[in-house]
Design a protein around this motif. Structure first.
Motif, PDB file in Angstrom:
ATOM      1  N   GLY A   1       0.803  -1.214   0.000  1.00 24.50           N
ATOM      2  CA  GLY A   1       0.000   0.000   0.000  1.00 24.50           C
ATOM      3  C   GLY A   1       0.839   1.268   0.000  1.00 24.50           C
ATOM      4  N   GLY A   2       0.164   2.382   0.068  1.00 24.81           N
ATOM      5  CA  GLY A   2       0.838   3.672   0.089  1.00 24.81           C
ATOM      6  C   GLY A   2      -0.061   4.757  -0.437  1.00 24.81           C
ATOM      7  N   ALA A   3       0.232   6.007  -0.032  1.00 27.16           N
ATOM      8  CA  ALA A   3      -0.605   7.138  -0.440  1.00 27.16           C
ATOM      9  C   ALA A   3       0.243   8.372  -0.683  1.00 27.16           C
ATOM     10  CB  ALA A   3      -1.672   7.424   0.616  1.00 27.16           C
ATOM     11  N   GLY A   4       1.426   8.203  -1.261  1.00 31.32           N
ATOM     12  CA  GLY A   4       2.284   9.345  -1.540  1.00 31.32           C
ATOM     13  C   GLY A   4       3.650   9.180  -0.916  1.00 31.32           C
ATOM     14  N   VAL A   5       4.690   9.486  -1.688  1.00 30.25           N
ATOM     15  CA  VAL A   5       6.065   9.315  -1.207  1.00 30.25           C
ATOM     16  C   VAL A   5       6.382  10.374  -0.147  1.00 30.25           C
ATOM     17  CG1 VAL A   5       8.487   9.210  -1.872  1.00 30.25           C
ATOM     18  CG2 VAL A   5       6.737   8.417  -3.459  1.00 30.25           C
ATOM     19  N   SER A   6       6.790   9.934   1.016  1.00 30.44           N
ATOM     20  CA  SER A   6       7.131  10.849   2.111  1.00 30.44           C
ATOM     21  C   SER A   6       8.630  10.948   2.348  1.00 30.44           C
ATOM     22  CB  SER A   6       6.442  10.410   3.407  1.00 30.44           C
ATOM     23  OG  SER A   6       6.845   9.098   3.770  1.00 30.44           O
ATOM     24  N   GLN A   7       9.411   9.996   1.819  1.00 30.49           N
ATOM     25  CA  GLN A   7      10.857  10.025   2.022  1.00 30.49           C
ATOM     26  C   GLN A   7      11.543   9.144   0.989  1.00 30.49           C
ATOM     27  OE1 GLN A   7      12.119   8.592   5.865  1.00 30.49           O
ATOM     28  NE2 GLN A   7      14.203   9.356   5.643  1.00 30.49           N
ATOM     29  N   VAL A   8      12.662   9.611   0.469  1.00 33.74           N
ATOM     30  CA  VAL A   8      13.551   8.790  -0.353  1.00 33.74           C
ATOM     31  C   VAL A   8      14.938   8.880   0.275  1.00 33.74           C
ATOM     32  CG1 VAL A   8      12.325   8.893  -2.551  1.00 33.74           C
ATOM     33  CG2 VAL A   8      13.822  10.779  -1.922  1.00 33.74           C
ATOM     34  N   LEU A   9      15.624   7.768   0.387  1.00 29.82           N
ATOM     35  CA  LEU A   9      16.963   7.768   0.968  1.00 29.82           C
ATOM     36  C   LEU A   9      17.804   6.690   0.312  1.00 29.82           C
ATOM     37  CD1 LEU A   9      16.899   6.213   4.544  1.00 29.82           C
ATOM     38  CD2 LEU A   9      14.879   6.276   3.128  1.00 29.82           C
ATOM     39  N   TRP A  10      19.113   6.909   0.350  1.00 28.74           N
ATOM     40  CA  TRP A  10      20.064   6.044  -0.332  1.00 28.74           C
ATOM     41  C   TRP A  10      20.795   5.146   0.635  1.00 28.74           C
ATOM     42  CZ3 TRP A  10      20.527   6.399  -5.674  1.00 28.74           C
ATOM     43  CH2 TRP A  10      19.964   7.527  -6.274  1.00 28.74           C
ATOM     44  N   SER A  11      21.219   4.014   0.127  1.00 27.38           N
ATOM     45  CA  SER A  11      22.150   3.185   0.889  1.00 27.38           C
ATOM     46  C   SER A  11      23.513   3.884   0.887  1.00 27.38           C
ATOM     47  CB  SER A  11      22.261   1.797   0.268  1.00 27.38           C
ATOM     48  OG  SER A  11      22.757   1.880  -1.065  1.00 27.38           O
TER      49      SER A  11
ATOM     50  N   GLY B   1       9.772   9.817  14.473  1.00 28.91           N
ATOM     51  CA  GLY B   1      11.126  10.226  14.132  1.00 28.91           C
ATOM     52  C   GLY B   1      12.139   9.190  14.575  1.00 28.91           C
ATOM     53  N   LEU B   2      13.109   8.928  13.709  1.00 30.90           N
ATOM     54  CA  LEU B   2      14.169   7.967  14.025  1.00 30.90           C
ATOM     55  C   LEU B   2      15.431   8.386  13.282  1.00 30.90           C
ATOM     56  CD1 LEU B   2      13.913   4.146  14.304  1.00 30.90           C
ATOM     57  CD2 LEU B   2      15.667   5.123  12.837  1.00 30.90           C
TER      58      LEU B   2
ATOM     59  N   VAL C   1      18.108  -0.968   7.378  1.00 29.46           N
ATOM     60  CA  VAL C   1      17.051   0.028   7.391  1.00 29.46           C
ATOM     61  C   VAL C   1      16.344  -0.037   8.744  1.00 29.46           C
ATOM     62  CG1 VAL C   1      14.858   0.741   6.376  1.00 29.46           C
ATOM     63  CG2 VAL C   1      16.731  -0.007   4.896  1.00 29.46           C
ATOM     64  N   TRP C   2      16.168   1.133   9.366  1.00 26.66           N
ATOM     65  CA  TRP C   2      15.516   1.240  10.669  1.00 26.66           C
ATOM     66  C   TRP C   2      14.265   2.084  10.512  1.00 26.66           C
ATOM     67  CZ3 TRP C   2      18.218   0.278  15.673  1.00 26.66           C
ATOM     68  CH2 TRP C   2      19.416  -0.431  15.500  1.00 26.66           C
ATOM     69  N   ALA C   3      13.166   1.647  11.120  1.00 27.59           N
ATOM     70  CA  ALA C   3      11.900   2.370  10.997  1.00 27.59           C
ATOM     71  C   ALA C   3      11.064   2.196  12.251  1.00 27.59           C
ATOM     72  CB  ALA C   3      11.122   1.881   9.778  1.00 27.59           C
TER      73      ALA C   3
ATOM     74  N   GLN D   1       0.492  10.686   9.002  1.00 32.16           N
ATOM     75  CA  GLN D   1       1.629  11.331   9.654  1.00 32.16           C
ATOM     76  C   GLN D   1       2.933  10.930   8.970  1.00 32.16           C
ATOM     77  OE1 GLN D   1       1.604  10.899  13.892  1.00 32.16           O
ATOM     78  NE2 GLN D   1       3.779  11.382  14.114  1.00 32.16           N
ATOM     79  N   ARG D   2       3.805  11.908   8.780  1.00 32.64           N
ATOM     80  CA  ARG D   2       5.109  11.617   8.182  1.00 32.64           C
ATOM     81  C   ARG D   2       5.975  10.889   9.210  1.00 32.64           C
ATOM     82  NH1 ARG D   2       8.268  14.175   3.916  1.00 32.64           N
ATOM     83  NH2 ARG D   2       6.601  15.714   3.659  1.00 32.64           N
ATOM     84  N   MET D   3       6.452   9.705   8.846  1.00 35.05           N
ATOM     85  CA  MET D   3       7.255   8.885   9.742  1.00 35.05           C
ATOM     86  C   MET D   3       8.592   8.595   9.063  1.00 35.05           C
ATOM     87  SD  MET D   3       4.253   6.291  11.021  1.00 35.05           S
ATOM     88  CE  MET D   3       5.374   5.356  12.073  1.00 35.05           C
ATOM     89  N   SER D   4       9.664   9.089   9.671  1.00 35.85           N
ATOM     90  CA  SER D   4      10.972   8.997   9.027  1.00 35.85           C
ATOM     91  C   SER D   4      11.599   7.615   9.200  1.00 35.85           C
ATOM     92  CB  SER D   4      11.919  10.059   9.606  1.00 35.85           C
ATOM     93  OG  SER D   4      12.150   9.824  10.979  1.00 35.85           O
ATOM     94  N   VAL D   5      12.436   7.268   8.233  1.00 35.71           N
ATOM     95  CA  VAL D   5      13.194   6.014   8.203  1.00 35.71           C
ATOM     96  C   VAL D   5      14.658   6.377   8.048  1.00 35.71           C
ATOM     97  CG1 VAL D   5      13.604   3.914   6.858  1.00 35.71           C
ATOM     98  CG2 VAL D   5      11.269   4.690   7.253  1.00 35.71           C
ATOM     99  N   ASP D   6      15.551   5.573   8.606  1.00 35.69           N
ATOM    100  CA  ASP D   6      16.980   5.841   8.457  1.00 35.69           C
ATOM    101  C   ASP D   6      17.694   4.567   8.039  1.00 35.69           C
ATOM    102  OD1 ASP D   6      19.250   7.332   8.339  1.00 35.69           O
ATOM    103  OD2 ASP D   6      19.340   7.831  10.478  1.00 35.69           O
TER     104      ASP D   6
END
Length: 242
Positions: A61-71, A165-166, A126-128, A111-116
């Motif tokens: 699922g999903g409803a819009g990209v909230s974050q993109v991040l690189w390895s 936030g993480l 990947v941590w979430a 809610q925007r939920m960050s991943v690192d």
């Protein structure tokens, strides 16, 4: 690429490449991802929609990209969406190729939920955080195709709260988590106060018309009570990774 750009991320420079030669990744609320050369100063490398991969192939699922991040190696691009149960993993060496996805991320909220992400022993992690107060970790991301379950998780905050936030320290041994969410308040009319106000208005109707038009605040006010009984945990915590 159409839609509101919701997130940006610069690809880390490879050790043997000139500085500033990495790509810029952009995501939109309309579920598109684009790559731009020379850190956004060059031309368009590619753009594609992630809707089919998230809904049909990965079924997260999903409803819009909230974050993109690189390895850390710059090879993999992780795409995070709101109202999603996972994270998409793309290999940018083959544009738009879905390598796999991470399952079990509890983030079905607007809610925007960050991943690192981090590189441990040359392997990507990947941590979430989730809406259930837990933090989940996926190890060796990108090494296998298809869906991947979390390798580790623990209750970081009160159960039922959102870990929005993480952030991982660059040393890889400390992680910071932050919890909190908006609590909706519902306005509930005070029926007892209203009935008393009505009786007072009726009794004073014949005596003084001006008093009827200028009621006191207690007669016309409404009490507010929370209809959401979820726990309130608005805290920041630091964790040592052993």
């Amino acid at each position: 690429m159409r839609g509101i750009v919701s997130c940006l991320s610069l690809q880390p420079d490879a050790p043997d490449s000139p500085v500033g030669n990495g790509m810029l990744a952009a995501g939109t609320w309309t579920r598109w991802v684009s790559l731009y050369d020379a850190e956004g100063l060059g031309g368009t490398v590619a753009n594609w929609s992630i809707a089919g991969a998230a809904d049909d192939e990965a079924q997260i699922g999903g409803a819009g990209v909230s974050q993109v991040l690189w390895s850390a190696c710059g090879r993999y691009l992780f795409v995070v969406e709101r109202k999603s149960r996972g994270v998409l993993v793309y290999d940018v060496r083959v544009t738009g190729r879905l390598v796999g996805w991470l399952e079990g991320r509890e983030a079905e909220t607007n809610q925007r939920m960050s991943v690192d992400t981090a590189s441990i022993g040359g392997k990507s992690e990947v941590w979430a955080g989730g809406t259930d107060g837990r933090v989940r970790v996926w190890r060796d991301v990108g090494s296998k195709e298809g869906g991947a379950k979390p390798d580790m998780d623990w209750l970081a905050h009160e159960e039922g709260t959102t870990v929005g936030g993480l952030a991982l320290h660059s040393c890889g041994s400390v992680v910071a988590t932050a919890s909190g969410m908006r609590q909706e308040k519902a306005s509930v009319p005070d029926t007892e106060s209203d009935s008393e106000g009505e009786s007072e208005d009726e009794s004073s109707d014949d005596s003084d018309d001006s008093n009827e038009a200028s009621g006191t605040p207690s007669e016309t006010s409404a009490t507010c009570s929370s209809q959401d009984e979820s726990p309130e945990d608005n805290t920041i915590k630091l964790w040592s990774i052993l």
